[in-house]
Design a protein around this motif. Structure first.
Motif, PDB file in Angstrom:
ATOM      1  N   TYR A  72       0.876  -1.169   0.000  1.00  0.00           N
ATOM      2  CA  TYR A  72       0.000   0.000   0.000  1.00  0.00           C
ATOM      3  C   TYR A  72       0.911   1.215   0.000  1.00  0.00           C
ATOM      4  O   TYR A  72       1.753   1.363   0.892  1.00  0.00           O
ATOM      5  N   VAL A  73       0.760   2.098  -0.991  1.00  0.00           N
ATOM      6  CA  VAL A  73       1.777   3.125  -1.225  1.00  0.00           C
ATOM      7  C   VAL A  73       1.492   4.446  -0.524  1.00  0.00           C
ATOM      8  O   VAL A  73       2.215   5.422  -0.740  1.00  0.00           O
ATOM      9  N   TYR A  74       0.461   4.489   0.317  1.00  0.00           N
ATOM     10  CA  TYR A  74       0.109   5.751   0.956  1.00  0.00           C
ATOM     11  C   TYR A  74       0.511   5.722   2.433  1.00  0.00           C
ATOM     12  O   TYR A  74       0.534   4.663   3.068  1.00  0.00           O
ATOM     13  N   PRO A  75       0.846   6.873   3.019  1.00  0.00           N
ATOM     14  CA  PRO A  75       1.407   6.902   4.383  1.00  0.00           C
ATOM     15  C   PRO A  75       0.374   6.605   5.465  1.00  0.00           C
ATOM     16  O   PRO A  75      -0.838   6.622   5.231  1.00  0.00           O
ATOM     17  N   ASN A  76       0.896   6.337   6.660  1.00  0.00           N
ATOM     18  CA  ASN A  76       0.028   6.078   7.815  1.00  0.00           C
ATOM     19  C   ASN A  76       0.396   6.957   9.012  1.00  0.00           C
ATOM     20  O   ASN A  76      -0.033   6.689  10.132  1.00  0.00           O
ATOM     21  N   ASP A  77       1.183   8.007   8.783  1.00  0.00           N
ATOM     22  CA  ASP A  77       1.696   8.819   9.888  1.00  0.00           C
ATOM     23  C   ASP A  77       0.613   9.733  10.458  1.00  0.00           C
ATOM     24  O   ASP A  77      -0.548   9.715  10.017  1.00  0.00           O
ATOM     25  N   LEU A  78       0.991  10.528  11.445  1.00  0.00           N
ATOM     26  CA  LEU A  78       0.019  11.375  12.137  1.00  0.00           C
ATOM     27  C   LEU A  78      -0.641  12.361  11.180  1.00  0.00           C
ATOM     28  O   LEU A  78      -1.851  12.622  11.288  1.00  0.00           O
ATOM     29  N   THR A  79       0.127  12.897  10.243  1.00  0.00           N
ATOM     30  CA  THR A  79      -0.456  13.821   9.265  1.00  0.00           C
ATOM     31  C   THR A  79      -1.576  13.156   8.483  1.00  0.00           C
ATOM     32  O   THR A  79      -2.653  13.726   8.282  1.00  0.00           O
ATOM     33  N   GLU A  80      -1.348  11.918   8.041  1.00  0.00           N
ATOM     34  CA  GLU A  80      -2.369  11.198   7.286  1.00  0.00           C
ATOM     35  C   GLU A  80      -3.531  10.787   8.186  1.00  0.00           C
ATOM     36  O   GLU A  80      -4.692  10.812   7.766  1.00  0.00           O
ATOM     37  N   GLN A  81      -3.239  10.411   9.422  1.00  0.00           N
ATOM     38  CA  GLN A  81      -4.323  10.050  10.344  1.00  0.00           C
ATOM     39  C   GLN A  81      -5.242  11.241  10.604  1.00  0.00           C
ATOM     40  O   GLN A  81      -6.469  11.090  10.675  1.00  0.00           O
ATOM     41  N   GLU A  82      -4.654  12.423  10.735  1.00  0.00           N
ATOM     42  CA  GLU A  82      -5.461  13.622  10.946  1.00  0.00           C
ATOM     43  C   GLU A  82      -6.317  13.906   9.714  1.00  0.00           C
ATOM     44  O   GLU A  82      -7.490  14.300   9.838  1.00  0.00           O
ATOM     45  N   ARG A  83      -5.755  13.699   8.533  1.00  0.00           N
ATOM     46  CA  ARG A  83      -6.531  13.913   7.308  1.00  0.00           C
ATOM     47  C   ARG A  83      -7.687  12.924   7.224  1.00  0.00           C
ATOM     48  O   ARG A  83      -8.825  13.289   6.891  1.00  0.00           O
ATOM     49  N   GLY A 119      -9.001   2.216   8.203  1.00  0.00           N
ATOM     50  CA  GLY A 119      -8.262   3.460   8.430  1.00  0.00           C
ATOM     51  C   GLY A 119      -8.172   3.789   9.904  1.00  0.00           C
ATOM     52  O   GLY A 119      -7.732   2.962  10.709  1.00  0.00           O
ATOM     53  N   VAL A 120      -8.595   4.993  10.272  1.00  0.00           N
ATOM     54  CA  VAL A 120      -8.543   5.387  11.684  1.00  0.00           C
ATOM     55  C   VAL A 120      -9.734   4.858  12.467  1.00  0.00           C
ATOM     56  O   VAL A 120      -9.876   5.137  13.662  1.00  0.00           O
ATOM     57  N   GLY A 121     -10.623   4.116  11.811  1.00  0.00           N
ATOM     58  CA  GLY A 121     -11.680   3.396  12.528  1.00  0.00           C
ATOM     59  C   GLY A 121     -12.900   4.215  12.882  1.00  0.00           C
ATOM     60  O   GLY A 121     -13.767   3.726  13.617  1.00  0.00           O
ATOM     61  N   ASP A 122     -13.035   5.438  12.353  1.00  0.00           N
ATOM     62  CA  ASP A 122     -14.151   6.289  12.765  1.00  0.00           C
ATOM     63  C   ASP A 122     -15.497   5.723  12.368  1.00  0.00           C
ATOM     64  O   ASP A 122     -16.460   5.775  13.145  1.00  0.00           O
ATOM     65  N   TRP A 123     -15.598   5.151  11.159  1.00  0.00           N
ATOM     66  CA  TRP A 123     -16.875   4.570  10.728  1.00  0.00           C
ATOM     67  C   TRP A 123     -17.263   3.394  11.616  1.00  0.00           C
ATOM     68  O   TRP A 123     -18.420   3.285  12.034  1.00  0.00           O
ATOM     69  N   ALA A 124     -16.312   2.533  11.917  1.00  0.00           N
ATOM     70  CA  ALA A 124     -16.595   1.370  12.757  1.00  0.00           C
ATOM     71  C   ALA A 124     -17.051   1.788  14.154  1.00  0.00           C
ATOM     72  O   ALA A 124     -17.983   1.198  14.723  1.00  0.00           O
ATOM     73  N   VAL A 125     -16.409   2.801  14.713  1.00  0.00           N
ATOM     74  CA  VAL A 125     -16.783   3.276  16.045  1.00  0.00           C
ATOM     75  C   VAL A 125     -18.205   3.834  16.031  1.00  0.00           C
ATOM     76  O   VAL A 125     -19.018   3.543  16.924  1.00  0.00           O
ATOM     77  N   GLY A 138     -13.216  -3.915  12.545  1.00  0.00           N
ATOM     78  CA  GLY A 138     -12.510  -3.147  11.528  1.00  0.00           C
ATOM     79  C   GLY A 138     -11.144  -3.750  11.290  1.00  0.00           C
ATOM     80  O   GLY A 138     -10.438  -4.102  12.247  1.00  0.00           O
ATOM     81  N   THR A 139     -10.754  -3.882  10.027  1.00  0.00           N
ATOM     82  CA  THR A 139      -9.438  -4.438   9.700  1.00  0.00           C
ATOM     83  C   THR A 139      -8.655  -3.444   8.844  1.00  0.00           C
ATOM     84  O   THR A 139      -9.227  -2.699   8.054  1.00  0.00           O
ATOM     85  N   ASP A 140      -7.338  -3.459   9.027  1.00  0.00           N
ATOM     86  CA  ASP A 140      -6.483  -2.548   8.270  1.00  0.00           C
ATOM     87  C   ASP A 140      -5.049  -3.066   8.332  1.00  0.00           C
ATOM     88  O   ASP A 140      -4.700  -3.858   9.221  1.00  0.00           O
ATOM     89  N   LEU A 141      -4.219  -2.577   7.420  1.00  0.00           N
ATOM     90  CA  LEU A 141      -2.803  -2.938   7.451  1.00  0.00           C
ATOM     91  C   LEU A 141      -2.062  -2.289   8.609  1.00  0.00           C
ATOM     92  O   LEU A 141      -1.028  -2.789   9.042  1.00  0.00           O
ATOM     93  N   SER A 142      -2.567  -1.148   9.104  1.00  0.00           N
ATOM     94  CA  SER A 142      -1.886  -0.412  10.168  1.00  0.00           C
ATOM     95  C   SER A 142      -2.762  -0.312  11.410  1.00  0.00           C
ATOM     96  O   SER A 142      -3.952  -0.005  11.307  1.00  0.00           O
ATOM     97  N   PRO A 143      -2.194  -0.530  12.586  1.00  0.00           N
ATOM     98  CA  PRO A 143      -2.951  -0.388  13.838  1.00  0.00           C
ATOM     99  C   PRO A 143      -2.999   1.075  14.285  1.00  0.00           C
ATOM    100  O   PRO A 143      -2.383   1.461  15.285  1.00  0.00           O
ATOM    101  N   ILE A 144      -3.725   1.907  13.549  1.00  0.00           N
ATOM    102  CA  ILE A 144      -3.768   3.348  13.818  1.00  0.00           C
ATOM    103  C   ILE A 144      -5.127   3.767  14.370  1.00  0.00           C
ATOM    104  O   ILE A 144      -5.466   4.948  14.356  1.00  0.00           O
ATOM    105  N   GLN A 145      -5.893   2.806  14.870  1.00  0.00           N
ATOM    106  CA  GLN A 145      -7.222   3.099  15.387  1.00  0.00           C
ATOM    107  C   GLN A 145      -7.139   3.488  16.863  1.00  0.00           C
ATOM    108  O   GLN A 145      -6.149   3.205  17.536  1.00  0.00           O
ATOM    109  N   PRO A 146      -8.189   4.125  17.405  1.00  0.00           N
ATOM    110  CA  PRO A 146      -8.138   4.576  18.799  1.00  0.00           C
ATOM    111  C   PRO A 146      -8.222   3.424  19.786  1.00  0.00           C
ATOM    112  O   PRO A 146      -8.703   2.336  19.475  1.00  0.00           O
ATOM    113  N   ASP A 147      -7.751   3.686  21.000  1.00  0.00           N
ATOM    114  CA  ASP A 147      -7.870   2.710  22.082  1.00  0.00           C
ATOM    115  C   ASP A 147      -9.239   2.786  22.749  1.00  0.00           C
ATOM    116  O   ASP A 147      -9.782   1.776  23.201  1.00  0.00           O
ATOM    117  N   MET A 148      -9.787   3.987  22.834  1.00  0.00           N
ATOM    118  CA  MET A 148     -11.047   4.203  23.534  1.00  0.00           C
ATOM    119  C   MET A 148     -12.192   4.037  22.544  1.00  0.00           C
ATOM    120  O   MET A 148     -12.505   4.946  21.770  1.00  0.00           O
TER     121      MET A 148
END
Length: 350
Positions: A72-83, A119-125, A138-148
């Motif tokens: 997957y060629v797109y980033p997973n950093d904080l900038t992308e998570q905020e977007r 992604g960041v899991g907002d739809w699933a939440v 929710g499944t994703d290549l990166s564990p960037i979802q919230p804990d709460m």
């Protein structure tokens, strides 16, 4: 409901807290936009997420997923998570505050709901809050979802392009804005969703088309925006991750075997050009969000496909951003929502 063997738990412990003129567009006003002058198997508490999954590789000043790195060629950093965290509410507002369009029953909701590429899991939440009796995964290549998250929501690290092996069936499966993620959406997602659904279950895809559209000639077809998107589509094809998806979904669903397939098509403005205040706000937000994402959309993809340097890529994006945010350019992107039902056993299908 069993987790596929190649899935990794989000944490070592359970979540603690709860030119498209032929398409019939979906609007709440007239034809044109006017310009303004699973019961999942619980993994033992002591089973922690592999550290390698969290060891994100860094390139071009951005970080990328570590699980199956490079697929997957797109980033997973904080900038992308905020977007991504802002992208979801824009799409929801476009949909008049709806999370889904399939005819799910609030009084008898699906027991198991699956969100692919969460992604960041907002739809699933939000679905977990909306359907507290359902189990939402929710499944994703990166564990960037919230804990709460709500107690009925769980996230797993998973490469959904690989074979799915859930032991029980879902009542509803969902994707949103995943174009460019798959070598074959039909085989890797639509067909596997069909197989993973219980009879009568629904699959819904909310996907864009990789084109900027304009109905009044204010966008230059040879200008920076259109040139960039053509290069993006070509690069995605080179890397076997086609970005053109939305307009082919309905036929894809029908080929796979879904029935009662319906399609809705929305126009999402690309800046604040519409006269309608709701669309003006949506356009401003979408233009800002898309402009913010240009670096992440472009850098690794165009470096791999064309061998361009980071500086060359970023320089080329300056004029793209300028045109995207220019209200004299009356551009929009089409968003396709397609949903279909898996037939019941013994149901006669034409």
């Amino acid at each position: 409901m069993g987790v596929p063997p190649n899935s990794l738990r989000r944490h070592g412990e359970r979540n603690a807290l709860p030119d498209l003129r032929d398409f019939q567009f979906t609007f709440d006003f007239h034809d044109a936009i006017e310009p303004d002058q699973f019961a999942m198997r619980m993994i033992d508490d002591d089973e922690s997420l592999s550290s390698s999954v969290l060891d994100y590789p860094e390139e071009f000043g951005r970080t990328y997923h570590a699980y199956h790195a490079g697929s997957y060629v797109y980033p997973n950093d904080l900038t992308e998570q905020e977007r991504l965290a802002l992208q979801g509410p824009i799409i929801k507002r476009l949909f008049d505050d709806r999370l889904y369009f399939a005819p799910l029953s609030p009084s008898d909701p699906p027991q198991f709901i699956l969100d692919i590429a969460t992604g960041v899991g907002d739809w699933a939440v939000e679905m977990g809050d909306l359907f507290p009796s359902s189990r939402v995964v929710g499944t994703d290549l990166s564990p960037i979802q919230p804990d709460m998250v709500p107690p009925n929501v769980e996230f797993y690290v998973e490469d959904s392009s690989e074979p799915w092996s859930y032991s029980d069936k879902f009542g509803y499966i969902h994707t949103r804005l995943t174009a460019g993620c798959w070598s074959s959406f039909e085989e890797q997602v639509a067909q596997q969703a069909f197989d993973a659904l219980e009879p009568g279950g629904w699959f819904e895809a909310q996907e864009t088309e990789a084109f900027f559209c304009c109905d009044d000639g204010t966008m230059d077809p040879d200008g920076p925006m259109c040139t960039w998107f053509q290069e993006m589509r070509d690069a995605c094809e080179k890397l076997n991750r086609p970005a053109t998806l939305g307009s082919s979904l309905k036929e894809m669903f029908e080929r796979v075997g879904f029935v009662d397939v319906e399609q809705l098509v929305f126009r999402l403005p690309l800046n604040a050009w519409p006269r309608d205040e709701r669309l003006k706000d949506l356009g401003w937000m979408w233009g800002q969000n898309f402009s913010q994402g240009l670096n992440g959309f472009s850098t690794q993809l165009m470096n791999r496909a064309y061998g361009r340097t980071q500086d060359e890529i970023e320089l080329s994006l300056v004029r793209v951003r300028e045109e995207i945010l220019d209200p004299r350019v009356h551009a929009y992107m089409p968003i396709f929502v397609v949903f279909g039902r898996k037939p019941f056993i013994g149901e006669m299908v034409e």
